[in-house]
Design an enzyme around this catalytic site. Structure first.
Site, mmCIF file in Angstrom:
data_model
loop_
_atom_site.group_PDB
_atom_site.id
_atom_site.type_symbol
_atom_site.label_atom_id
_atom_site.label_comp_id
_atom_site.label_asym_id
_atom_site.label_seq_id
_atom_site.Cartn_x
_atom_site.Cartn_y
_atom_site.Cartn_z
ATOM 1 N N GLU A 12 0.876 -0.978 0.082
ATOM 2 C CA GLU A 12 -0.056 0.164 0.038
ATOM 3 C C GLU A 12 0.835 1.280 -0.020
ATOM 4 O OE1 GLU A 12 -2.931 -0.462 -0.537
ATOM 5 O OE2 GLU A 12 -2.868 -2.786 -0.220
ATOM 6 N N TYR A 40 -1.443 -7.795 -10.953
ATOM 7 C CA TYR A 40 -0.256 -7.851 -9.952
ATOM 8 C C TYR A 40 0.768 -8.697 -10.281
ATOM 9 C CZ TYR A 40 -4.199 -6.395 -6.824
ATOM 10 O OH TYR A 40 -5.402 -5.574 -6.122
#
EC number: 3.4.11.-
Length: 626
Positions: free
Chosen positions: A289, A389
């Site tokens: 994050e 991803y």
């Protein structure tokens, strides 16, 4: 036609997932005010756009979905607007007439959410009423009228009104009024990063520029989980890219129904409570994050068709951070060659990711296993998986390898993020920038060996990247012992918990998932599978979601359990305590395929009201209930 033009023509010029006419405007500034009603379970608000027209258009079209719109004003004067019929998944276009001549204008809209809002969830928290939002990918339009596309970015001023503490996507500002909260976001952000949370929130420091927020009962655990690594993560990321621009990096641990591992809300990263494993094994999610502060938030994919530009880059940076942390710790411990060890840790994490990629490609809709998607008629939530991803990471790792390793790739990282910061871009722009940077350095021929067509547009797996398996080999040795034991037909089990005593968190996950994968080609007796909890009691008792999910998959897949067995009941009950789709969706698929579709549906019906609307909808699709 150049290769850049060819790549550009292979995807849509404009974002196909928005009804708005965003390309006809520049958003200079956005003021968003939201008022929370826990009694009515809705959010009412007002949004003011300061716009600059780029064409002679005489109308503004904004995205909405299941919103009530009461008034619209242009330059302070009320106008008659039109809210067109709702069409799933893209919602109801809001059409506002504007003067075709004036270049600059302000547009103001009053609105209120409804019980069909897909962005927010009202729940009873641990200590009182609670609401949180999750707008990615195209759910911001159900919270407020907007240009709901990552192709539009704007600085914001936020105001929130609530009887409980509020957080939003910006830096807190002073307020002289009880129950009123102000936030400023000077860095342009897209609509999917707009967020509001309100509840009985408290905070604790986890670094000199970082606090963690949560409800009081879990605050100390949250603080312990992250305080060791937070500032180190930020400083390492700054060395890899450049200075952190967002002032503070605070985070918020949400209730269990939060559907993701984390969400990169600027200045207030949202986190799943499944990260609070009390062993710090899942802090890499925080590194992920944090990496979004550059990849995704500062530099953004222009549409969800290029989502890999957000997530592939973020996983790449995350693994560089994790590797650098490991190297620093190895140096402190006096290990020989700490840099090499850090690189081994990075590669080990990449192996875990590769396994997830293989599993996803084998089970997912092939058209969404390419890096660049076609979303002309599709919901981007349907395309969500590990593909952007992990395949995105592997593409960047492949480029890194081709140009000569990290020392040669690192200058490009800084160049790329400086060139595109505050902007949105597509895959063609990325490739063009790559060539512009490396051609003068004599590396064009190396780039030409990369099969861009295959990487960007073809479904399926790329070639095996041949990662360093040093740390994985310890796991594979034990797995092979199990394989040999099963093949031998012996009945006396010679394994014990001592086998895994030296394994660290990620190695334990690799052990369980590799064992699960290898057992599919063997005739493993259910009786042996049912002995596993007594052989490895630490896994049977684990509260770590990553271990728990993998362990139960191994047992339920091969243990010939029924819905009346305690193991299945335990796992089904656990699915009702987590809302993270990474666990919930595969969990219900496991019950469907290894127990029964009836039991999977029955379990889902028992817990569906606890799940976030996004999670609930996706599981309904998985179980053919929608």
């Amino acid at each position: 036609m150049s290769k850049f033009e060819n790549i550009s023509k292979r995807s849509h010029e404009l974002d196909p997932c928005t009804n708005s006419n965003y390309a006809e405007f520049k958003v200079v500034h956005t003021d968003l005010s939201l008022s929370v009603s826990f009694e009515s379970k809705n959010i009412s608000g007002n949004v003011i756009y300061t716009l600059k027209k780029l064409t002679k258009t005489n109308r503004l079209v904004l995205d909405t979905s299941f919103l009530e719109v009461s008034t619209a004003k242009v330059n302070g004067k009320e106008v008659v607007f039109e809210l067109l019929p709702h069409k799933a998944p893209f919602g109801s276009p809001l059409v506002i007439p504007i003067d075709g001549e004036n270049e600059s204008l302000t547009v103001e809209v009053d609105f209120r959410t409804t019980d069909k809002c897909t962005a927010i969830q009202f729940i009873q928290g641990d200590t009182g009423p609670y609401v949180f939002s999750q707008c990615q990918a195209i759910h911001a339009r159900s919270l407020f009228p907007c240009f709901d596309t990552p192709g539009v970015k704007s600085p914001y001023k936020f105001t929130a009104k609530s009887p409980s503490v509020c957080t939003m996507s910006g830096r807190p500002q002073p307020s002289n009024e009880a129950g009123v909260y102000h936030f400023d976001q000077p860095i342009p952000i897209p609509s999917y990063l707009v967020s509001i949370t309100s509840g009985n929130l408290h905070k604790a420091p986890i670094g000199p520029r970082s606090d963690v927020y949560s409800e009081e009962p879990s605050l100390k655990d949250c603080q312990w989980e992250f305080e060791k690594d937070m500032e180190n993560f930020i400083q390492i990321a700054e060395k890899i890219v450049f200075e952190y621009e967002w002032s503070r990096f605070d985070s918020l641990v949400l209730p269990s129904s939060f559907p993701y591992g984390g969400m990169e809300i600027p200045n207030m990263t949202q986190l799943t409570p499944t990260l609070i494993s009390k062993d710090r094994t899942q802090v890499k999610v925080m590194a992920h994050e944090l990496a979004h502060s550059w990849s995704g938030n500062l530099v953004t994919n222009c549409s969800w068709e290029h989502f890999w530009l957000n997530e592939g880059w973020t996983v790449y940076l995350e693994r560089r951070i994790i590797g650098a942390i490991a190297a620093a710790e190895a140096q402190e411990e006096g290990r020989a060659n700490p840099e090499k060890y850090g690189e081994q840790v990075r590669h080990f994490n990449a192996i875990i990711g590769w396994n997830a990629l293989v599993e996803t490609v084998e089970s997912f809709d092939p058209k969404f296993t390419s890096l660049v998607w076609d979303l002309a008629s599709g919901d981007p939530d349907d395309a969500f998986s590990r593909i952007p991803y992990e395949k995105g990471f592997n593409f960047l790792f492949h480029i890194e390898t081709k140009v000569g390793g990290t020392k040669e790739f690192d200058p490009f990282i800084k160049h790329y993020f400086k060139k595109f910061r505050y902007q949105s871009l597509n895959s063609a722009q990325f490739i063009e920038t790559l060539y512009d940077f490396y051609t003068p350095l004599g590396k064009k021929d190396a780039l030409d060996t990369i099969d861009l067509e295959k990487w960007l547009f073809q479904p399926g797996l790329p070639d095996d990247p041949k990662f360093d398996t040093t740390l994985a080999d310890q796991v594979y040795v034990l797995v092979e012992k199990w394989v040999d034991f099963v093949k031998s037909g012996e009945t006396e089990v010679k394994f014990s918990e001592a086998d895994v005593k030296e394994f660290e968190g990620e190695q334990e996950m690799l052990f369980i998932e590799t064992l699960t994968d290898r057992f599919k080609d063997l005739d493993v007796s259910p009786e042996l599978i049912r002995k596993l909890p007594s052989i490895y009691p630490k896994y049977a008792a684990s509260k770590n979601g990553e271990v728990l999910a993998r362990w139960n998959e191994l047992l339920i897949k091969y243990g010939n359990y029924t819905s009346s067995d305690e193991q299945v009941k335990f796992f089904a009950d656990w699915l009702g305590t987590v809302g993270r789709m990474k666990y919930v969706r595969p969990g219900y698929k496991l019950l469907q395929t290894s127990v029964s579709i009836e039991f999977a549906v029955e379990t889902f019906k028992r817990f569906e009201d606890k799940y976030h609307p996004i999670c609930k909808t996706m599981v309904q699709k998985d179980l053919n209930l929608a």
